[in-house]
Scaffold this active site. Structure first.
Site, PDB file in Angstrom:
ATOM      1  N   ASP A  82      -9.778 -27.631 -26.783  1.00 57.93           N
ATOM      2  CA  ASP A  82      -8.633 -28.028 -25.946  1.00 57.93           C
ATOM      3  C   ASP A  82      -7.336 -27.529 -26.606  1.00 57.93           C
ATOM      4  O   ASP A  82      -7.166 -27.658 -27.831  1.00 57.93           O
ATOM      5  CB  ASP A  82      -8.641 -29.570 -25.869  1.00 57.93           C
ATOM      6  CG  ASP A  82      -7.733 -30.133 -24.799  1.00 57.93           C
ATOM      7  OD1 ASP A  82      -7.416 -29.408 -23.839  1.00 57.93           O
ATOM      8  OD2 ASP A  82      -7.365 -31.322 -24.916  1.00 57.93           O
ATOM      9  N   HIS A  83      -6.436 -26.983 -25.833  1.00 60.44           N
ATOM     10  CA  HIS A  83      -5.116 -26.545 -26.320  1.00 60.44           C
ATOM     11  C   HIS A  83      -5.161 -25.742 -27.622  1.00 60.44           C
ATOM     12  O   HIS A  83      -4.498 -26.090 -28.604  1.00 60.44           O
ATOM     13  CB  HIS A  83      -4.174 -27.751 -26.490  1.00 60.44           C
ATOM     14  CG  HIS A  83      -3.797 -28.368 -25.175  1.00 60.44           C
ATOM     15  ND1 HIS A  83      -2.887 -27.799 -24.319  1.00 60.44           N
ATOM     16  CD2 HIS A  83      -4.260 -29.481 -24.566  1.00 60.44           C
ATOM     17  CE1 HIS A  83      -2.794 -28.548 -23.232  1.00 60.44           C
ATOM     18  NE2 HIS A  83      -3.624 -29.569 -23.352  1.00 60.44           N
ATOM     19  N   HIS A 179       0.573 -35.566 -20.623  1.00 57.52           N
ATOM     20  CA  HIS A 179      -0.373 -36.101 -21.608  1.00 57.52           C
ATOM     21  C   HIS A 179       0.114 -37.466 -22.097  1.00 57.52           C
ATOM     22  O   HIS A 179       1.314 -37.709 -22.162  1.00 57.52           O
ATOM     23  CB  HIS A 179      -0.463 -35.156 -22.813  1.00 57.52           C
ATOM     24  CG  HIS A 179      -1.086 -33.831 -22.495  1.00 57.52           C
ATOM     25  ND1 HIS A 179      -0.477 -32.641 -22.798  1.00 57.52           N
ATOM     26  CD2 HIS A 179      -2.266 -33.515 -21.919  1.00 57.52           C
ATOM     27  CE1 HIS A 179      -1.264 -31.634 -22.420  1.00 57.52           C
ATOM     28  NE2 HIS A 179      -2.357 -32.139 -21.882  1.00 57.52           N
ATOM     29  N   GLY A 180      -0.826 -38.319 -22.465  1.00 56.84           N
ATOM     30  CA  GLY A 180      -0.457 -39.627 -23.028  1.00 56.84           C
ATOM     31  C   GLY A 180      -0.224 -40.654 -21.934  1.00 56.84           C
ATOM     32  O   GLY A 180      -0.742 -40.531 -20.827  1.00 56.84           O
ATOM     33  N   HIS A 207      -4.705 -31.686 -16.346  1.00 60.14           N
ATOM     34  CA  HIS A 207      -4.384 -32.279 -17.652  1.00 60.14           C
ATOM     35  C   HIS A 207      -3.678 -33.617 -17.433  1.00 60.14           C
ATOM     36  O   HIS A 207      -3.104 -33.860 -16.379  1.00 60.14           O
ATOM     37  CB  HIS A 207      -3.489 -31.319 -18.453  1.00 60.14           C
ATOM     38  CG  HIS A 207      -4.268 -30.216 -19.086  1.00 60.14           C
ATOM     39  ND1 HIS A 207      -4.522 -30.148 -20.426  1.00 60.14           N
ATOM     40  CD2 HIS A 207      -4.900 -29.153 -18.524  1.00 60.14           C
ATOM     41  CE1 HIS A 207      -5.263 -29.086 -20.688  1.00 60.14           C
ATOM     42  NE2 HIS A 207      -5.503 -28.456 -19.543  1.00 60.14           N
ATOM     43  N   GLY A 208      -3.741 -34.470 -18.459  1.00 56.01           N
ATOM     44  CA  GLY A 208      -3.026 -35.743 -18.369  1.00 56.01           C
ATOM     45  C   GLY A 208      -3.694 -36.717 -17.421  1.00 56.01           C
ATOM     46  O   GLY A 208      -3.022 -37.437 -16.668  1.00 56.01           O
ATOM     47  N   ASN A 229      -9.240 -33.901 -17.233  1.00 55.97           N
ATOM     48  CA  ASN A 229      -9.153 -34.216 -18.670  1.00 55.97           C
ATOM     49  C   ASN A 229      -8.796 -35.670 -18.917  1.00 55.97           C
ATOM     50  O   ASN A 229      -7.780 -36.160 -18.406  1.00 55.97           O
ATOM     51  CB  ASN A 229      -8.040 -33.376 -19.308  1.00 55.97           C
ATOM     52  CG  ASN A 229      -8.383 -31.916 -19.417  1.00 55.97           C
ATOM     53  OD1 ASN A 229      -9.443 -31.478 -18.995  1.00 55.97           O
ATOM     54  ND2 ASN A 229      -7.476 -31.146 -19.987  1.00 55.97           N
ATOM     55  N   THR A 232      -6.496 -39.768 -23.836  1.00 57.57           N
ATOM     56  CA  THR A 232      -5.831 -40.995 -24.315  1.00 57.57           C
ATOM     57  C   THR A 232      -6.641 -42.252 -23.989  1.00 57.57           C
ATOM     58  O   THR A 232      -6.798 -43.147 -24.827  1.00 57.57           O
ATOM     59  CB  THR A 232      -4.416 -41.085 -23.686  1.00 57.57           C
ATOM     60  OG1 THR A 232      -3.703 -39.898 -24.056  1.00 57.57           O
ATOM     61  CG2 THR A 232      -3.661 -42.302 -24.173  1.00 57.57           C
TER      62      THR A 232
HETATM   63  P1  13P Z   1      -4.585 -37.607 -21.463  1.00 59.57           P
HETATM   64  O1  13P Z   1      -4.471 -37.804 -22.939  1.00 59.57           O
HETATM   65  O2  13P Z   1      -3.348 -38.017 -20.737  1.00 59.57           O
HETATM   66  O3  13P Z   1      -5.811 -38.232 -20.925  1.00 59.57           O
HETATM   67  O4  13P Z   1      -4.688 -36.038 -21.213  1.00 59.57           O
HETATM   68  C1  13P Z   1      -5.775 -35.349 -21.736  1.00 59.57           C
HETATM   69  C2  13P Z   1      -5.590 -33.888 -21.639  1.00 59.57           C
HETATM   70  O5  13P Z   1      -5.062 -33.359 -20.699  1.00 59.57           O
HETATM   71  C3  13P Z   1      -6.138 -33.097 -22.750  1.00 59.57           C
HETATM   72  O6  13P Z   1      -5.721 -31.772 -22.721  1.00 59.57           O
END
Ligand code: 13P
Length: 293
Positions: A82-83, A179-180, A207-208, A229, A232
């Site tokens: 990831d990333h 994210h988060g 994402h997020g 994804n 968190t």
């Molecule tokens: P979250 O942490 O918001 O679930 O997002 C995860 C994500 O997109 C990882 O790349």
């Protein structure tokens, strides 16, 4: 069951408007929870490691857990970075057996992002590994990547050029998710996602995913977000499952009872998400479709 490149899985999912869950495990037990539930639900799944997690354990250790855990499974499981930002780490994951890697050069101007992403695309293709790449910038904190600016939503014209230049396994467009933990209502650029959905066949990564309402995620899946994804929320279950057990049983200093509570909390999240996203029950069918290609 060997690990599977998610390209085939996500193409299948996009054609049927299904979402494949992509979780970020943080240790052996969380990886096991994810793979066990996938197997139980006949769901394809993506285990995606952050760069921080790879640095913490080393690629070889993570790969050996995956191999061991996948011996027992009969569903498609992918191992994704990831990333990825560091080309050396990306190369090391590819050479260690990751089925997929993400190049996140989204902080660079478009032309440079495209050039860097193509470089990784070619490096990965030489090992039959397909990639995820991103344009626009996704707001928030993902491990050690911090985007404070509020992020930037993708330009559909640039997205189309980007996806024509490379046969991506999955494309990550910034569409307003973060994210988060969300502070306030997430503002999804639905008009942009609708345009992308009409113009681009490549499956998209959402994402997020933590904190998005189920109906929002469903709408994103129906518009092509075949990879969803969740990081968190799993981390919160990891910490609070352990912590809550101790809060409720302050005299218990048996680690295994804490690990059990932690495991149950993680499994609950994984099961709920997999059932919600729609790909549960499709694991065998995906493998069959792959074998007849
Ligand atoms: P979250 O942490 O918001 O679930 O997002 C995860 C994500 O997109 C990882 O790349």
């Amino acid at each position: 069951m060997p690990l599977v490149d998610f390209k085939h899985v996500l193409t299948y999912a996009r054609e049927r408007k299904l979402g494949v869950a992509a979780f970020n495990p943080v240790d052996y037990n969380s990886t096991q929870a994810i793979i066990d539930i996938a197997d139980e639900l006949d769901a394809p799944v993506i285990c995606q490691t952050s760069a921080k997690t790879v640095r913490y354990y080393g690629a070889a250790s993570i790969y050996s857990w995956m191999q061991q855990l996948c011996k027992k499974t009969s569903v498609p499981v992918s191992l994704h970075l990831d990333h990825g930002k560091d080309l050396d780490m990306i190369e090391s994951c590819i050479k260690s057996g990751w089925t997929n890697v993400m190049i996140d050069a989204s902080d660079l101007p478009f032309e440079q992002n495209l050039a860097r992403s193509k470089q990784v695309y070619e490096m990965a293709a030489a090992h039959n590994v397909s990639i995820e790449a991103e344009i626009g910038e996704i707001h928030g904190v993902e491990e050690d990547i911090v985007v404070e600016s509020g992020g930037s939503v993708v330009d559909p014209d640039k997205a189309e050029i980007f996806c024509k230049e490379m046969d991506l396994g999955v494309f990550a467009p910034a569409i307003g998710t973060a994210h988060g933990i969300y502070h306030g209502e997430p503002k999804i650029a639905w008009d942009v996602l609708e345009q992308l959905s009409e113009r681009i066949n490549t499956p998209f990564a959402l994402h997020g995913g933590t904190g998005l309402e189920d109906d929002v995620i469903q709408r994103c899946i129906s518009l092509g977000c075949s990879k969803v994804n969740i990081s968190t929320q799993l981390k919160h279950a990891f910490i609070s499952g352990f912590y809550e057990h101790h809060r409720e049983n302050p005299d218990d200093y048996e680690p295994l009872s804490h690990l059990k509570a932690q495991d149950q909390a993680m499994r609950e999240v994984v099961r709920y998400k997999m059932e919600q996203f729609g790909a549960a029950g499709h694991g065998q069918a995906i493998l069959k479709a792959m074998n007849t290609q």
